[in-house]
Design a protein around this motif. Structure first.
Motif, short mmCIF file in Angstrom:
data_model
loop_
_atom_site.label_atom_id
_atom_site.label_comp_id
_atom_site.label_asym_id
_atom_site.label_seq_id
_atom_site.Cartn_x
_atom_site.Cartn_y
_atom_site.Cartn_z
N MET A 1 -3.59 8.65 -18.11
CA MET A 1 -4.24 7.84 -17.11
C MET A 1 -3.23 7.13 -16.21
N ILE A 2 -2.11 6.67 -16.81
CA ILE A 2 -1.09 6.00 -16.01
C ILE A 2 -0.43 6.98 -15.04
N THR A 3 -0.34 8.23 -15.43
CA THR A 3 0.26 9.23 -14.54
C THR A 3 -0.60 9.44 -13.30
N ALA A 4 -1.91 9.48 -13.47
CA ALA A 4 -2.79 9.63 -12.32
C ALA A 4 -2.70 8.41 -11.40
N ALA A 5 -2.60 7.22 -11.98
CA ALA A 5 -2.46 6.02 -11.17
C ALA A 5 -1.13 6.00 -10.41
N LEU A 6 -0.08 6.49 -11.07
CA LEU A 6 1.22 6.56 -10.39
C LEU A 6 1.19 7.55 -9.23
N TYR A 7 0.57 8.70 -9.43
CA TYR A 7 0.48 9.67 -8.34
C TYR A 7 -0.37 9.16 -7.19
N PHE A 8 -1.43 8.42 -7.51
CA PHE A 8 -2.25 7.82 -6.45
C PHE A 8 -1.43 6.78 -5.67
N ALA A 9 -0.63 5.98 -6.39
CA ALA A 9 0.22 4.98 -5.73
C ALA A 9 1.30 5.66 -4.89
N PHE A 10 1.87 6.77 -5.38
CA PHE A 10 2.82 7.55 -4.58
C PHE A 10 2.19 8.00 -3.28
N ALA A 11 0.97 8.50 -3.35
CA ALA A 11 0.29 8.98 -2.15
C ALA A 11 0.03 7.83 -1.17
N CYS A 12 -0.40 6.69 -1.69
CA CYS A 12 -0.69 5.55 -0.82
C CYS A 12 0.57 5.03 -0.13
N PHE A 13 1.65 4.85 -0.89
CA PHE A 13 2.88 4.35 -0.29
C PHE A 13 3.53 5.40 0.62
N GLY A 14 3.37 6.67 0.29
CA GLY A 14 3.87 7.73 1.17
C GLY A 14 3.13 7.75 2.49
N LEU A 15 1.83 7.58 2.43
CA LEU A 15 1.03 7.50 3.66
C LEU A 15 1.43 6.28 4.48
N ASN A 43 8.22 -0.17 1.60
CA ASN A 43 7.58 1.02 1.03
C ASN A 43 8.57 1.86 0.23
N VAL A 44 9.79 1.97 0.68
CA VAL A 44 10.81 2.72 -0.06
C VAL A 44 11.13 2.02 -1.38
N ILE A 45 11.19 0.70 -1.36
CA ILE A 45 11.41 -0.05 -2.60
C ILE A 45 10.27 0.22 -3.59
N ALA A 46 9.04 0.20 -3.08
CA ALA A 46 7.89 0.46 -3.95
C ALA A 46 7.94 1.88 -4.51
N LEU A 47 8.32 2.85 -3.70
CA LEU A 47 8.42 4.23 -4.19
C LEU A 47 9.50 4.37 -5.25
N LEU A 48 10.62 3.68 -5.07
CA LEU A 48 11.68 3.73 -6.08
C LEU A 48 11.23 3.11 -7.40
N VAL A 49 10.53 2.00 -7.32
CA VAL A 49 10.04 1.36 -8.54
C VAL A 49 9.02 2.25 -9.24
N LEU A 50 8.12 2.85 -8.47
CA LEU A 50 7.13 3.74 -9.06
C LEU A 50 7.78 4.95 -9.71
N LEU A 54 7.72 6.16 -13.60
CA LEU A 54 7.34 7.52 -13.98
C LEU A 54 8.41 8.17 -14.87
N GLU A 55 9.66 7.98 -14.50
CA GLU A 55 10.75 8.58 -15.27
C GLU A 55 11.11 7.77 -16.52
N GLY A 56 10.79 6.50 -16.53
CA GLY A 56 11.09 5.67 -17.69
C GLY A 56 12.55 5.26 -17.78
N THR A 57 13.22 5.13 -16.65
CA THR A 57 14.62 4.73 -16.64
C THR A 57 14.80 3.52 -15.74
#
Length: 89
Positions: A1-15, A43-50, A54-57
């Protein structure tokens, strides 16, 4: 479920990044371009944090901190250049 939320957030911040890129290119004056550039940094900061979540690092969190510092300094420098014509007094 967290993976789907992360991909949705990636799409939103990418848009959001693409919309800011459009405002950066088409903006009617320099204030709009400065604001779009600052929003793109956020937005780039948010994408890096997301991506770090996702990677867990923690490496991407450190990169996000560096981007935040450079983004703040570049925004202030660009504003000073537009307002005063020079950066260093």
């Amino acid at each position: 479920m967290i993976t789907a939320a992360l991909y949705f957030a990636f799409a939103c911040f990418g848009l959001g990044l693409l919309i800011c890129m459009w405002r950066l290119l088409v903006g009617p004056d320099s204030a709009d371009r400065i604001l779009a550039l600052d929003t793109m940094v956020i937005n780039v900061i948010a994408l890096l944090v997301l991506y770090g979540i996702l990677e867990g690092t923690a490496m991407y969190f450190e990169a996000a901190l560096l981007v935040a510092m450079v983004g703040f300094v570049s925004t202030v420098a660009y504003c000073r250049f537009v307002l005063r014509g020079d950066i260093i007094e």
